[in-house]
Design a protein around this motif. Structure first.
Motif, PDB file in Angstrom:
ATOM      1  N   GLU A  91      12.146  11.866 -11.917  1.00  0.00           N
ATOM      2  CA  GLU A  91      11.550  10.586 -12.285  1.00  0.00           C
ATOM      3  C   GLU A  91      11.331   9.709 -11.057  1.00  0.00           C
ATOM      4  OE1 GLU A  91      12.407   6.887 -15.409  1.00  0.00           O
ATOM      5  OE2 GLU A  91      13.721   8.651 -15.341  1.00  0.00           O
ATOM      6  N   PHE A  92      10.201   9.021 -11.040  1.00  0.00           N
ATOM      7  CA  PHE A  92       9.901   8.098  -9.943  1.00  0.00           C
ATOM      8  C   PHE A  92      10.673   6.800 -10.142  1.00  0.00           C
ATOM      9  CE2 PHE A  92       7.437   4.662  -8.011  1.00  0.00           C
ATOM     10  CZ  PHE A  92       7.279   5.154  -6.719  1.00  0.00           C
ATOM     11  N   ASP A  93      11.301   6.319  -9.066  1.00  0.00           N
ATOM     12  CA  ASP A  93      12.010   5.043  -9.132  1.00  0.00           C
ATOM     13  C   ASP A  93      11.946   4.367  -7.768  1.00  0.00           C
ATOM     14  OD1 ASP A  93      13.865   6.391  -7.518  1.00  0.00           O
ATOM     15  OD2 ASP A  93      15.227   6.804  -9.188  1.00  0.00           O
ATOM     16  N   GLY A  94      12.634   3.249  -7.644  1.00  0.00           N
ATOM     17  CA  GLY A  94      12.596   2.495  -6.401  1.00  0.00           C
ATOM     18  C   GLY A  94      13.129   3.268  -5.216  1.00  0.00           C
ATOM     19  N   GLY A  95      14.108   4.128  -5.462  1.00  0.00           N
ATOM     20  CA  GLY A  95      14.652   4.931  -4.375  1.00  0.00           C
ATOM     21  C   GLY A  95      13.624   5.872  -3.787  1.00  0.00           C
ATOM     22  N   VAL A  96      12.775   6.441  -4.649  1.00  0.00           N
ATOM     23  CA  VAL A  96      11.711   7.328  -4.175  1.00  0.00           C
ATOM     24  C   VAL A  96      10.753   6.548  -3.281  1.00  0.00           C
ATOM     25  CG1 VAL A  96       9.773   8.777  -4.875  1.00  0.00           C
ATOM     26  CG2 VAL A  96      11.897   8.820  -6.198  1.00  0.00           C
ATOM     27  N   ALA A  97      10.397   5.335  -3.716  1.00  0.00           N
ATOM     28  CA  ALA A  97       9.488   4.508  -2.926  1.00  0.00           C
ATOM     29  C   ALA A  97      10.101   4.146  -1.577  1.00  0.00           C
ATOM     30  CB  ALA A  97       9.130   3.244  -3.703  1.00  0.00           C
ATOM     31  N   MET A  98      11.378   3.811  -1.564  1.00  0.00           N
ATOM     32  CA  MET A  98      12.034   3.434  -0.312  1.00  0.00           C
ATOM     33  C   MET A  98      12.085   4.612   0.655  1.00  0.00           C
ATOM     34  SD  MET A  98      12.614   0.270  -0.392  1.00  0.00           S
ATOM     35  CE  MET A  98      13.655   0.161   1.072  1.00  0.00           C
ATOM     36  N   ARG A  99      12.314   5.807   0.142  1.00  0.00           N
ATOM     37  CA  ARG A  99      12.344   6.976   1.027  1.00  0.00           C
ATOM     38  C   ARG A  99      10.974   7.222   1.642  1.00  0.00           C
ATOM     39  NH1 ARG A  99      15.759   8.856  -3.030  1.00  0.00           N
ATOM     40  NH2 ARG A  99      14.108  10.043  -4.071  1.00  0.00           N
ATOM     41  N   PHE A 100       9.917   6.981   0.867  1.00  0.00           N
ATOM     42  CA  PHE A 100       8.581   7.186   1.413  1.00  0.00           C
ATOM     43  C   PHE A 100       8.306   6.222   2.561  1.00  0.00           C
ATOM     44  CE2 PHE A 100       3.983   6.593   1.625  1.00  0.00           C
ATOM     45  CZ  PHE A 100       3.526   7.900   1.611  1.00  0.00           C
ATOM     46  N   LEU A 101       8.864   5.029   2.505  1.00  0.00           N
ATOM     47  CA  LEU A 101       8.656   4.050   3.572  1.00  0.00           C
ATOM     48  C   LEU A 101       9.344   4.453   4.872  1.00  0.00           C
ATOM     49  CD1 LEU A 101       9.114   0.740   1.535  1.00  0.00           C
ATOM     50  CD2 LEU A 101       6.980   1.623   2.499  1.00  0.00           C
ATOM     51  N   ASP A 102      10.292   5.370   4.782  1.00  0.00           N
ATOM     52  CA  ASP A 102      11.029   5.811   5.968  1.00  0.00           C
ATOM     53  C   ASP A 102      10.212   6.851   6.738  1.00  0.00           C
ATOM     54  OD1 ASP A 102      13.712   6.045   7.462  1.00  0.00           O
ATOM     55  OD2 ASP A 102      13.241   8.123   6.929  1.00  0.00           O
ATOM     56  N   VAL A 103       9.968   6.584   8.021  1.00  0.00           N
ATOM     57  CA  VAL A 103       9.148   7.478   8.842  1.00  0.00           C
ATOM     58  C   VAL A 103       9.753   8.875   8.901  1.00  0.00           C
ATOM     59  CG1 VAL A 103       8.275   7.915  11.170  1.00  0.00           C
ATOM     60  CG2 VAL A 103       8.221   5.595  10.229  1.00  0.00           C
ATOM     61  N   GLY A 104      11.063   8.942   9.082  1.00  0.00           N
ATOM     62  CA  GLY A 104      11.720  10.240   9.184  1.00  0.00           C
ATOM     63  C   GLY A 104      11.569  11.062   7.918  1.00  0.00           C
ATOM     64  N   HIS A 141       0.837  -1.196   0.000  1.00  0.00           N
ATOM     65  CA  HIS A 141       0.000   0.000   0.000  1.00  0.00           C
ATOM     66  C   HIS A 141       0.873   1.248   0.000  1.00  0.00           C
ATOM     67  CE1 HIS A 141      -2.863   2.801   2.390  1.00  0.00           C
ATOM     68  NE2 HIS A 141      -3.011   2.990   1.100  1.00  0.00           N
ATOM     69  N   ALA A 142       1.928   1.222   0.808  1.00  0.00           N
ATOM     70  CA  ALA A 142       2.813   2.380   0.893  1.00  0.00           C
ATOM     71  C   ALA A 142       3.539   2.620  -0.423  1.00  0.00           C
ATOM     72  CB  ALA A 142       3.819   2.183   2.026  1.00  0.00           C
ATOM     73  N   GLY A 143       3.862   1.545  -1.148  1.00  0.00           N
ATOM     74  CA  GLY A 143       4.532   1.716  -2.434  1.00  0.00           C
ATOM     75  C   GLY A 143       3.648   2.427  -3.443  1.00  0.00           C
ATOM     76  N   THR A 144       2.365   2.064  -3.458  1.00  0.00           N
ATOM     77  CA  THR A 144       1.418   2.752  -4.338  1.00  0.00           C
ATOM     78  C   THR A 144       1.271   4.209  -3.929  1.00  0.00           C
ATOM     79  OG1 THR A 144       0.204   0.691  -4.677  1.00  0.00           O
ATOM     80  CG2 THR A 144      -0.945   2.736  -5.216  1.00  0.00           C
ATOM     81  N   ALA A 145       1.206   4.435  -2.616  1.00  0.00           N
ATOM     82  CA  ALA A 145       1.076   5.802  -2.112  1.00  0.00           C
ATOM     83  C   ALA A 145       2.320   6.626  -2.415  1.00  0.00           C
ATOM     84  CB  ALA A 145       0.813   5.779  -0.614  1.00  0.00           C
ATOM     85  N   ALA A 146       3.488   5.973  -2.430  1.00  0.00           N
ATOM     86  CA  ALA A 146       4.727   6.694  -2.733  1.00  0.00           C
ATOM     87  C   ALA A 146       4.668   7.299  -4.125  1.00  0.00           C
ATOM     88  CB  ALA A 146       5.922   5.752  -2.614  1.00  0.00           C
ATOM     89  N   PHE A 147       4.137   6.529  -5.087  1.00  0.00           N
ATOM     90  CA  PHE A 147       4.000   7.062  -6.445  1.00  0.00           C
ATOM     91  C   PHE A 147       3.017   8.229  -6.459  1.00  0.00           C
ATOM     92  CE2 PHE A 147       1.635   7.280 -10.423  1.00  0.00           C
ATOM     93  CZ  PHE A 147       2.670   7.534 -11.308  1.00  0.00           C
ATOM     94  N   ALA A 148       1.873   8.064  -5.773  1.00  0.00           N
ATOM     95  CA  ALA A 148       0.873   9.131  -5.737  1.00  0.00           C
ATOM     96  C   ALA A 148       1.450  10.391  -5.104  1.00  0.00           C
ATOM     97  CB  ALA A 148      -0.357   8.663  -4.963  1.00  0.00           C
ATOM     98  N   ASP A 149       2.153  10.223  -4.002  1.00  0.00           N
ATOM     99  CA  ASP A 149       2.760  11.359  -3.308  1.00  0.00           C
ATOM    100  C   ASP A 149       3.748  12.081  -4.219  1.00  0.00           C
ATOM    101  OD1 ASP A 149       3.492  12.715  -0.578  1.00  0.00           O
ATOM    102  OD2 ASP A 149       5.416  12.027  -1.383  1.00  0.00           O
TER     103      ASP A 149
END
Length: 336
Positions: free
Chosen positions: A292-305, A230-238
């Motif tokens: 550009e959106f990539d895996g690094g963007v998604a991983m940063r979104f998963l980080d609470v900080g 869910h967070a990965g999908t939200a990372a793209f939306a964000d």
């Protein structure tokens, strides 16, 4: 639906068999691309079709001053200008009227639509098309070939620099290949267009602030993002919503700087102050990361900080927006 009135009076139209041009593509219309400062697809397509400045349409329509969000689903499309009032203001600022002709088309309507597309391309005022290929964004039909017939279109999802080729099957419904023809209207009253855009932006101010507050608050709801999928999908939306927000506020700053000299009583100081505040808002938003959106963007979104830091940046955007609206209100009071 009517009789597809077109750009010219019926007596001015040439029967198709008498046309010398059987195939034409408006090659001067460049490819449409995300990430190049024109990320809101309706004003971008309209600007390309009418040879109008993108920032002018964003400001005159008020799209540059607003923020919108799908609070429940975080659909990034909700961040872009799509309401009918905004689209009509943009069209007036471009000196055209929007005339939708949604599919599907029967055989009789296909004849009329093809004629109208050819007229529009010949007049170098190509129609907009929505949802071509299934993606709910705007593009343009920039050419035709009577053999087939074949239509040539530009969208934000084309591969390469050449227009895509499509046939009648691409025009399925209003949301999948819906055509919007542009009828020439009166030349815009530029000063009035500025006033209209500012008024609409100020009216939407509270709603825009609530949208940004909702976005910032959601980022702080850690439990909401505990599911990685869910967070990965939200990372793209964000990421997509952030790109739109940066694009809007940069357009607002440029629009207001350009509008400073339009008014005899010179509310230029307040307009410049508003432009600077919107520029600061864009800078604050861009700190969350653009490109550009990539895996690094998604991983940063998963980080609470990271999410909390981005939420603070959105709080700064809200403050900059409030200062901009105060300056806009002061400028508007002195406009005649």
């Amino acid at each position: 639906m009517g009789d597809a009135p077109g750009l010219h009076a019926p007596e001015a139209r040439l029967p198709r068999e008498r046309r010398l041009t059987k195939r034409r593509i408006l090659k001067e219309i460049a490819p449409l691309r995300f990430g190049e400062g024109h990320d809101c697809t309706f004003p971008a397509a309209l600007a390309a079709a009418t040879k109008t400045d993108y920032d002018w349409l964003m400001g005159s329509s008020a799209a540059a001053f607003t923020a919108t969000i799908d609070e429940t689903g975080w659909d990034p499309l909700a961040a872009t200008p799509r309401d009918s009032d905004t689209l009509r203001r943009a069209a007036r600022a471009a000196g055209v009227r929007l005339d939708p002709e949604p599919p599907p088309y029967d055989e009789e309507m296909r004849e009329l639509i093809l004629d109208r597309v050819m007229e529009a391309v010949d007049a170098q005022l190509p129609p907009l098309v929505f949802g071509l290929g299934g993606t709910p964004e705007y593009g343009l039909v920039v050419g035709f070939d009577q053999e087939g017939p074949t239509f040539f279109a530009r969208t934000f999802f084309d591969k390469g620099d050449d227009p895509r080729r499509v046939g009648w099957d691409a025009f399925e419904s209003e949301d999948r290949g819906g055509l919007v023809f542009l009828d020439k209207g009166a030349a815009p009253d530029r000063a009035n267009a500025v006033r209209e855009g500012i008024d609409a932006g100020l009216t939407a101010g509270d709603a825009s602030d609530r949208a940004l507050a909702s976005w910032s608050g959601a980022l702080r709801e850690d439990a909401r993002w505990s599911d990685a999928k869910h967070a990965g999908t939200a990372a793209f939306a964000d990421h997509a919503m952030r790109a739109v927000l940066v694009d809007k506020r940069r357009a607002a700053a440029r629009f207001l700087r350009g509008a400073r000299g339009m008014f005899a009583n010179a509310p230029g100081g307040d307009l410049l102050r508003a432009a600077e505040s919107y520029g600061y808002a864009a800078e604050s938003a861009a700190k969350g990361g653009v490109g550009e959106f990539d895996g690094g963007v998604a991983m940063r979104f998963l980080d609470v900080g990271h999410r909390r830091a981005w939420a603070k940046n959105l709080d700064a955007v809200r403050e900059n927006d409030r200062e901009a609206r105060e300056a806009l209100a002061a400028a508007r009071r002195s406009m005649r």
